[in-house]
Design a protein around this motif. Structure first.
Motif, PDB file in Angstrom:
ATOM      1  N   VAL A 365       0.826  -1.212   0.000  1.00 23.83           N
ATOM      2  CA  VAL A 365       0.000   0.000   0.000  1.00 23.83           C
ATOM      3  C   VAL A 365       0.852   1.249   0.000  1.00 23.83           C
ATOM      4  O   VAL A 365       0.562   2.215  -0.696  1.00 23.83           O
ATOM      5  N   GLY A 366       1.945   1.248   0.778  1.00 23.45           N
ATOM      6  CA  GLY A 366       2.699   2.477   0.997  1.00 23.45           C
ATOM      7  C   GLY A 366       3.864   2.712   0.084  1.00 23.45           C
ATOM      8  O   GLY A 366       4.220   3.864  -0.155  1.00 23.45           O
ATOM      9  N   GLY A 367       4.538   1.693  -0.380  1.00 25.68           N
ATOM     10  CA  GLY A 367       5.590   1.844  -1.378  1.00 25.68           C
ATOM     11  C   GLY A 367       6.640   2.887  -1.120  1.00 25.68           C
ATOM     12  O   GLY A 367       6.647   3.938  -1.742  1.00 25.68           O
ATOM     13  N   GLY A 368       7.579   2.648  -0.192  1.00 28.98           N
ATOM     14  CA  GLY A 368       8.729   3.530  -0.051  1.00 28.98           C
ATOM     15  C   GLY A 368       8.692   4.507   1.095  1.00 28.98           C
ATOM     16  O   GLY A 368       9.630   5.277   1.274  1.00 28.98           O
ATOM     17  N   GLY A 369       7.627   4.499   1.889  1.00 29.84           N
ATOM     18  CA  GLY A 369       7.551   5.424   2.998  1.00 29.84           C
ATOM     19  C   GLY A 369       6.551   4.965   4.031  1.00 29.84           C
ATOM     20  O   GLY A 369       5.866   3.955   3.850  1.00 29.84           O
ATOM     21  N   PRO A 370       6.423   5.706   5.135  1.00 26.36           N
ATOM     22  CA  PRO A 370       5.509   5.308   6.196  1.00 26.36           C
ATOM     23  C   PRO A 370       4.056   5.384   5.738  1.00 26.36           C
ATOM     24  O   PRO A 370       3.698   6.164   4.854  1.00 26.36           O
ATOM     25  N   VAL A 371       3.221   4.562   6.352  1.00 26.21           N
ATOM     26  CA  VAL A 371       1.777   4.627   6.149  1.00 26.21           C
ATOM     27  C   VAL A 371       1.170   5.090   7.469  1.00 26.21           C
ATOM     28  O   VAL A 371       1.244   4.380   8.480  1.00 26.21           O
ATOM     29  N   PHE A 372       0.615   6.285   7.484  1.00 22.62           N
ATOM     30  CA  PHE A 372      -0.034   6.827   8.673  1.00 22.62           C
ATOM     31  C   PHE A 372      -1.505   6.421   8.651  1.00 22.62           C
ATOM     32  O   PHE A 372      -2.240   6.796   7.724  1.00 22.62           O
ATOM     33  N   VAL A 373      -1.938   5.686   9.664  1.00 23.99           N
ATOM     34  CA  VAL A 373      -3.291   5.131   9.685  1.00 23.99           C
ATOM     35  C   VAL A 373      -4.003   5.598  10.953  1.00 23.99           C
ATOM     36  O   VAL A 373      -3.479   5.437  12.065  1.00 23.99           O
ATOM     37  N   GLY A 374      -5.201   6.163  10.799  1.00 23.34           N
ATOM     38  CA  GLY A 374      -5.960   6.542  11.979  1.00 23.34           C
ATOM     39  C   GLY A 374      -6.923   7.678  11.724  1.00 23.34           C
ATOM     40  O   GLY A 374      -7.109   8.133  10.587  1.00 23.34           O
ATOM     41  N   SER A 375      -7.537   8.133  12.797  1.00 30.63           N
ATOM     42  CA  SER A 375      -8.419   9.287  12.741  1.00 30.63           C
ATOM     43  C   SER A 375      -7.614  10.522  12.365  1.00 30.63           C
ATOM     44  O   SER A 375      -6.376  10.506  12.413  1.00 30.63           O
ATOM     45  N   PRO A 376      -8.270  11.615  11.994  1.00 31.48           N
ATOM     46  CA  PRO A 376      -7.518  12.830  11.666  1.00 31.48           C
ATOM     47  C   PRO A 376      -6.561  13.264  12.769  1.00 31.48           C
ATOM     48  O   PRO A 376      -5.420  13.653  12.483  1.00 31.48           O
ATOM     49  N   ALA A 377      -6.981  13.170  14.029  1.00 32.69           N
ATOM     50  CA  ALA A 377      -6.106  13.585  15.125  1.00 32.69           C
ATOM     51  C   ALA A 377      -4.895  12.668  15.222  1.00 32.69           C
ATOM     52  O   ALA A 377      -3.759  13.134  15.427  1.00 32.69           O
TER      53      ALA A 377
END
Length: 455
Positions: A365-377
């Protein structure tokens, strides 16, 4: 002390599959519409509504054919093939936006500086000063073979060519036409004063360009220069030329090492290291709640293609991962591919042994970097923490289900970032370089090598 602004670029390629393999099959994805103007117009309008500095458009000049020695896997998953010319979609996007910048990838290995200088100046005119150039040297052997070479030019020599290429374009953009050369004196019958237009008389190792620039200067003259290579040659090149640098790594501590290296290179070239703006590739998966975002991630992961990921990274690493034991750890290898990516997955992370299988699953899913997962906050918290630890200025945000991913980020996360003072409500300045240097500063800094050619 004011809160540092989080600089945001959208990350796309004029193709179906770029950083996320197989997700074009997701029902929310309209990535297959990449070949239409309406798709790019919608993308640009979404990003400008979110206060993004620019849309960064990646590019590749050859198909991915290292995996299994064939382009078949890339074609099945739409990975960078088919692909369109990134330059041609920019005027349409510029026509429907007022402030969004555009950073476009063009290779110094397969272009001529005289012609490209005119192309970039034309785009800077048409966008009224919103153009940036991501300088690449092209690592794919398939590009070399299809563009007239028997084999790929060695890595370090490509950067020698790029250095001279940049010098030629700087002479054309900054030194050929003086300020005030265009007089538009209808009474005297003089449009441009010949005494203020100069031949650059460049004769070097790789290029000979004796004449004048074909285009009158644009508002920025030199487009904002970006670079993404993290090899020793690439980081030195960035230290001399780049105003913006893209880094690709999944740990903030690793990104910090890269940031410090790039800024040290800038200082070594007599530049202010803080004028170098550094962006990390990232992907955001968000929802109204943390639980909703996790459900969204699982949904996206169900569409990923392991073979597609292996095909993409085989080309980037210049190693046929199909020929390796899928569960045997990878080891560092010197290739003519993108050496920095080999480092990311081997020598730079002593805590994990990467195998072809785990690599493909990780980048699905992220390909080469972090995947930030969560609510907007939660996403805002993680982005702020990553930015602080990594000592970066912002992010290149990929969209695995274009354009829905960018829209969800703008609708959900950007309001939270604006509440925290991280994303501007109104653009400050009118040109892309002003977003880097400040309102009213449309030209390169005095310490940039392009400035040495001003008349």
């Amino acid at each position: 002390m004011s809160t540092p602004r989080m600089r945001l670029n959208g990350l796309r390629q004029n193709t179906v599959g770029h950083t996320a393999m197989g997700l074009w099959r997701h029902p929310d994805s309209r990535a297959h519409e990449y070949r239409t103007i309406r798709h790019w117009v919608e993308t640009a309008q979404i990003l400008e509504r979110g206060g993004f500095d620019a849309l960064f458009i990646a590019d590749a000049l050859g198909p991915l054919e290292v995996y299994q020695g064939s382009v078949a896997a890339a074609l099945r998953d739409g990975i960078q093939t088919p692909t369109g010319n990134p330059l041609l979609v920019i005027p349409a996007m510029a026509a429907v936006t007022r402030r969004l910048g555009f950073a476009v990838t063009v290779s110094t290995t397969y272009e001529q500086p005289y012609a490209l200088a005119r192309t970039m100046t034309t785009l800077d005119h048409l966008t009224e000063g919103r153009i940036g150039w991501n300088v690449v040297t092209s690592a794919l052997d398939s590009a070399a073979r299809n563009l007239g070479l028997d084999r790929q030019i060695p890595h370090d020599e490509r950067y020698l060519i790029a250095d001279e290429f940049m010098d030629v374009t700087y002479k054309l953009w900054e030194g050929s036409w003086e300020d005030g050369a265009v007089v538009r004196d209808a009474e005297a019958g003089v449009f441009a004063d010949p005494a203020k237009v100069h031949a650059i008389e460049h004769r070097g190792t790789y290029f000979s360009v004796p004449g004048i620039a074909l285009s009158e200067p644009s508002v920025q003259r030199t487009p904002v220069i970006f670079q993404a290579g993290s090899s020793s040659s690439g980081s030195s090149f960035a230290g001399r030329h780049a105003e913006g640098v893209f880094v690709s790594t999944y740990k903030a501590e690793m990104a910090c090492d890269l940031s410090r290296r790039f800024r040290a290179q800038a200082a070594a070239h007599g530049r202010d290291p803080q004028e170098l703006k550094i962006f990390a590739i990232a992907t955001v998966v968000t929802g109204a709640t943390d639980e909703a975002a996790q459900d969204r991630l699982k949904d996206l992961q169900s569409y990923t293609s392991l073979e597609g990921s292996l095909a993409r990274w085989s080309a980037l690493l210049d190693i046929d991962l199909a020929g390796l034991d899928p569960d045997k750890p990878l080891r560092h290898a010197e290739t003519e591919g993108i050496r920095g990516l080999v480092d990311v997955f081997t020598t730079m992370d002593p805590d994990r042994e990467w195998t072809p299988r785990s690599l493909a699953q990780f980048v699905g899913v992220g390909g080469g970097g972090p995947v930030f997962v969560g609510s907007p906050a939660r996403v805002a918290d993680e982005m702020e923490q990553w930015m602080e630890i990594a000592e970066i200025d912002g992010f290149n945000l990929a969209d695995p289900i274009a354009p829905a991913g960018h829209r969800e980020f703008v609708d959900l996360v950007v309001p939270e970032l604006r509440r925290r003072g991280r994303v501007w409500n109104e653009y400050e300045g009118e040109t892309l370089r002003e977003y880097f240097r400040g309102a009213g500063l449309t030209r390169v800094a005095d310490t940039h090598p392009a400035a040495a050619h001003r008349r």
